[in-house]
Design a protein around this motif. Structure first.
Motif, short mmCIF file in Angstrom:
data_model
loop_
_atom_site.label_atom_id
_atom_site.label_comp_id
_atom_site.label_asym_id
_atom_site.label_seq_id
_atom_site.Cartn_x
_atom_site.Cartn_y
_atom_site.Cartn_z
N LEU A 246 0.83 -1.21 0.00
CA LEU A 246 0.00 0.00 0.00
C LEU A 246 0.86 1.26 0.00
CD1 LEU A 246 -2.78 -1.06 2.55
CD2 LEU A 246 -2.94 -1.00 0.05
N ASP A 247 1.94 1.24 0.78
CA ASP A 247 2.85 2.39 0.78
C ASP A 247 3.43 2.64 -0.61
OD1 ASP A 247 2.55 3.01 3.48
OD2 ASP A 247 4.15 1.63 4.09
N LYS A 253 1.06 6.22 -7.46
CA LYS A 253 -0.31 6.35 -7.99
C LYS A 253 -0.46 7.49 -9.00
CE LYS A 253 -2.30 9.41 -4.47
NZ LYS A 253 -3.43 9.60 -3.55
N ASN A 254 0.43 8.48 -8.93
CA ASN A 254 0.29 9.63 -9.82
C ASN A 254 1.15 9.56 -11.06
OD1 ASN A 254 -1.63 10.99 -8.19
ND2 ASN A 254 0.01 11.69 -6.83
N LEU A 280 -3.90 6.81 3.39
CA LEU A 280 -2.99 7.11 2.27
C LEU A 280 -3.71 7.74 1.08
CD1 LEU A 280 -0.85 3.81 2.28
CD2 LEU A 280 -0.13 6.08 3.07
N GLU A 281 -5.05 7.83 1.20
CA GLU A 281 -5.88 8.44 0.15
C GLU A 281 -5.70 7.73 -1.19
OE1 GLU A 281 -5.01 12.62 0.12
OE2 GLU A 281 -5.99 12.96 2.06
N ILE A 282 -5.78 6.38 -1.12
CA ILE A 282 -5.67 5.60 -2.36
C ILE A 282 -6.89 4.69 -2.54
CG2 ILE A 282 -3.15 5.63 -2.59
CD1 ILE A 282 -3.04 2.95 -1.13
N GLU A 283 -8.03 5.06 -1.90
CA GLU A 283 -9.24 4.25 -2.05
C GLU A 283 -9.70 4.17 -3.49
OE1 GLU A 283 -10.69 7.08 1.32
OE2 GLU A 283 -9.01 7.14 -0.10
N ASP A 284 -9.34 5.19 -4.29
CA ASP A 284 -9.79 5.21 -5.68
C ASP A 284 -9.07 4.19 -6.55
OD1 ASP A 284 -7.49 6.78 -5.21
OD2 ASP A 284 -7.74 7.83 -7.12
N ILE A 285 -7.92 3.67 -6.07
CA ILE A 285 -7.19 2.69 -6.89
C ILE A 285 -7.04 1.34 -6.20
CG2 ILE A 285 -5.91 4.47 -8.16
CD1 ILE A 285 -3.44 3.70 -6.42
N VAL A 286 -7.54 1.21 -4.96
CA VAL A 286 -7.42 -0.05 -4.22
C VAL A 286 -8.82 -0.58 -3.89
CG1 VAL A 286 -6.55 -1.21 -2.16
CG2 VAL A 286 -5.21 0.63 -3.21
N THR A 287 -9.06 -1.85 -4.22
CA THR A 287 -10.36 -2.48 -3.96
C THR A 287 -10.16 -3.75 -3.15
OG1 THR A 287 -11.21 -1.64 -6.07
CG2 THR A 287 -12.47 -3.40 -5.00
N PHE A 288 -10.91 -3.88 -2.05
CA PHE A 288 -10.92 -5.09 -1.24
C PHE A 288 -12.20 -5.88 -1.56
CE2 PHE A 288 -8.19 -2.23 1.10
CZ PHE A 288 -7.22 -3.05 1.67
N TYR A 289 -12.04 -7.16 -1.90
CA TYR A 289 -13.18 -8.00 -2.28
C TYR A 289 -13.59 -8.97 -1.19
CZ TYR A 289 -12.29 -6.42 -7.08
OH TYR A 289 -12.12 -5.66 -8.20
N GLY A 290 -12.74 -9.17 -0.18
CA GLY A 290 -13.00 -10.22 0.79
C GLY A 290 -12.65 -11.58 0.19
N ASN A 357 11.47 -6.97 0.25
CA ASN A 357 10.22 -6.74 0.93
C ASN A 357 10.27 -5.42 1.72
OD1 ASN A 357 7.55 -7.41 1.80
ND2 ASN A 357 8.42 -7.84 3.81
N ASN A 358 10.31 -4.33 0.98
CA ASN A 358 10.19 -3.01 1.59
C ASN A 358 9.54 -2.08 0.58
OD1 ASN A 358 12.30 -2.01 -0.20
ND2 ASN A 358 13.79 -2.93 1.20
N THR A 359 9.21 -0.89 1.01
CA THR A 359 8.46 0.03 0.14
C THR A 359 9.25 0.38 -1.11
OG1 THR A 359 7.32 0.95 2.07
CG2 THR A 359 7.30 2.25 0.05
N ASP A 360 10.53 0.66 -0.96
CA ASP A 360 11.34 1.03 -2.12
C ASP A 360 11.44 -0.11 -3.12
OD1 ASP A 360 11.82 3.63 -1.41
OD2 ASP A 360 13.76 3.22 -0.45
N GLY A 361 11.66 -1.33 -2.61
CA GLY A 361 11.77 -2.47 -3.51
C GLY A 361 10.50 -2.68 -4.32
#
Length: 412
Positions: A246-247, A253-254, A280-290, A357-361
Motif C-alpha cells: 500500500l505504501d 499512484k500519480n 494514504l488516500e488511495i481508495e480510488d485505486i485499491v479495492t478489497f473484495y473479501g 520486501n520493503n516500500t522502495d523495492g
C-alpha cells in the motif's frame, strides 16, 4: 476391497468455495481404481469461514462409487493464532482417536491412513494408533509448525521455546515415525527429511489446481491499454506484508500510467489495511473484495494483469497456493518472498521480478512493470503459464502421488 481414510482438519468442500488437495486426490483415486473404498474425516468447524457444519456426514458419488465425508466434533475459534484454536486442535484429536477406536471395534480399520500436517495433535494420535494396529501411514506436510507461528510471535526466542516446546515435540514425532511423507514444496521436504531415516525421502508435489477446470471459469477480460491491474490473493495476515504494498502504491499512484490494486482475501489485518488505504488516500485505486469462492476468484483473475506475492521477511511459507493460481492465470509476478525455491522459479522461468520486501523495492518493481511493453508483460505471463502446466497442474502432477498411495495400499 482396500480401504483408505484421509484425515484432514482444515478441509473446504467445493460447494464451500474450496479447492482441496485431499478431496481432489480422493476423487482421482476412486476414478482410477475400482477396488478402493475411501472416506475423508474432517472437522465440523470450517476454518476458512469460522462457522460450523451441522451434518454428521456427507456422501458424494464418483462414477457410481461412494465417497464418504465424516465431520467430527470440535470447538470453534475466532482468531487463527489463539489459545482457543490450540484447544480446538486438541478436541479434534480426541474425536479422531474415538472414531478410529470405533472403526476398530467394528472391524473396519483401513489399509492406509493419509493425513494432513498441520495440525499436530491428531497426527500424533494417528501415529500411535496406526503403530498399534499395523496400519500404513502417509503424512502430507502442508505447513511447518511451530516454525510458522514462531515467525509471527511477539515474544523473545527463549519464551517461544517454552511456548512451542510441545508442538516441536509432536512435529518431530510425526516426521520420524510416519511411514511415508509428502510435502507441498522442496523447502518443507528438506526440513522433514532431517528427522527421517537416511534412505527415506519426502515426495514433493506442489498444491496446484486442475488447469482444465480452472480454464472453464477463467476468462481474460482486461485488454485495455490505459490501466494496469495488480492483484494480491490470499490471507490478510501477519505473514503477508501488504502494508509495504500500500505504501508503494501511494507513491506511484500519480504516474502517467493508470494503475489499480485488487485484493482478494480476508484475515485479521483486513480492517487495519482498509484504514491504511483511506489514510494514504488511495481508495480510488485499491479495492478489497473479501474472500471469494474459488471459482468466482478464478473468474475475477481474468481481469488482472500482474500478481504480487508480498511475503514478510522471515516467514515460513514456501510454495503456496496463490503462486499456482497466478501461474494458471498466466500473470507476471512481483515477488518479495525470501524463499529461494520460488525466487529461483521466478528467475529461471522469467515470469516476473524478484525484489526486496520493503516500500522502495516494491515501488521500483511496480515502476519497472509499468515501463515494460505490453508484449513483454504478455511473454512473462505466458512463461508463468508454462511453469504452471509443468509443475502445478494437478491432472499431471498428482498422477505420481496416486501411484505412490496405490503402492502403499498394495503392501498392506
Amino acid at each position: 476391497m482396500k480401504k483408505i481414510i484421509f484425515i484432514v482438519n482444515y478441509l473446504t468442500l467445493d460447494e464451500e468455495g474450496g479447492n482441496s488437495r485431499f478431496l481432489y486426490l480422493a476423487k482421482k483415486m476412486l476414478k482410477k481404481y475400482d477396488d478402493l473404498e475411501i472416506e475423508i474425516i474432517t472437522s465440523n468447524f470450517l476454518h476458512s469461514k469460522k462457522t460450523f457444519r451441522y451434518d454428521k456426514e456427507k456422501n458424494i458419488t464418483i462414477e457410481d462409487k461412494n465417497l464418504k465425508i465424516t465431520f467430527l466434533s470440535t470447538i470453534g475459534y475466532e482468531q487463527n493464532i489463539s489459545l482457543k484454536r490450540i484447544l480446538s486442535n486438541k478436541v479434534f484429536a480426541r474425536s479422531v482417536f474415538r472414531y478410529l477406536k470405533k472403526m476398530k471395534d467394528k472391524d473396519e480399520l483401513p489399509n492406509l491412513i493419509y493425513f494432513s500436517v498441520p495440525s499436530l495433535e491428531y497426527g500424533a494420535e494417528i501415529i500411535d494408533f496406526s503403530k498399534q494396529n499395523n496400519i500404513f501411514t502417509i503424512a502430507d506436510i502442508q505447513d511447518i509448525w511451530p516454525e510458522a507461528f514462531e515467525m509471527v510471535s511477539p515474544f523473545p526466542e527463549m519464551v517461544n521455546k517454552v511456548l512451542f516446546f510441545n508442538s516441536r515435540r509432536l512435529s518431530k514425532k510425526i516426521y520420524s515415525q510416519v511411514d511415508y511423507t509428502v510435502a507441498v514444496s522442496n523447502t518443507y521436504g528438506k526440513i522433514v527429511d532431517k528427522y527421517r531415516k537416511m534412505n527415506s525421502h519426502t515426495k514433493v508435489v506442489y498444491l496446484g489446481s486442475d488447469f482444465r477446470k480452472f480454464d472453464k471459469y477463467f476468462n481474460k477480460k482486461n485488454e485495455t491499454n490505459d490501466v494496469i491491474r495488480f492483484t494480491y490473493v490470499g490471507t490478510l495476515g501477519h505473514s503477508y506484508d501488504l502494508n509495504h504494498v500500500l505504501d508503494a502504491f501511494s507513491i506511484v499512484k500519480n504516474l502517467k500510467k493508470k494503475i489499480e490494486l485488487h485484493i482478494f482475501g480476508d484475515g485479521p489485518l483486513k480492517e487495519s489495511l482498509e484504514k491504511k488505504t483511506k489514510e494514504l488516500e488511495i481508495e480510488d485505486i485499491v479495492t478489497f473484495y473479501g474472500r471469494l469462492p474459488y471459482l468466482e476468484l478464478v473468474n475475477k483473475l481474468g481481469e488482472m494483469d500482474v500478481a504480487i506475492n508480498p511475503i514478510r521477511d522471515g516467514a515460513a511459507q514456501s510454495i503456496i497456493n496463490k503462486v499456482g493460481d497466478y501461474a494458471a492465470a498466466g500473470l507476471p509476478v512481483i515477488n518479495t518472498q525470501e524463499n529461494l525455491e520460488y525466487r529461483n522459479l521466478v528467475d529461471s522461468w522469467h515470469i516476473g521480478i524478484n525484489t526486496f520486501n520493503n516500500t522502495d523495492g516494491l515501488k521500483n518493481a511496480i515502476i519497472e512493470i509499468i515501463g515494460k511493453s505490453k508484449s513483454e508483460l504478455k511473454l512473462m505471463g505466458e512463461n508463468n503459464r508454462l511453469l504452471g502446466e509443468s509443475l502445478f497442474d494437478r491432472r499431471i502432477t498428482y498422477d505420481d502421488l496416486a501411484k505412490m498411495i496405490r503402492k502403499v495400499v498394495d503392501m498392506s
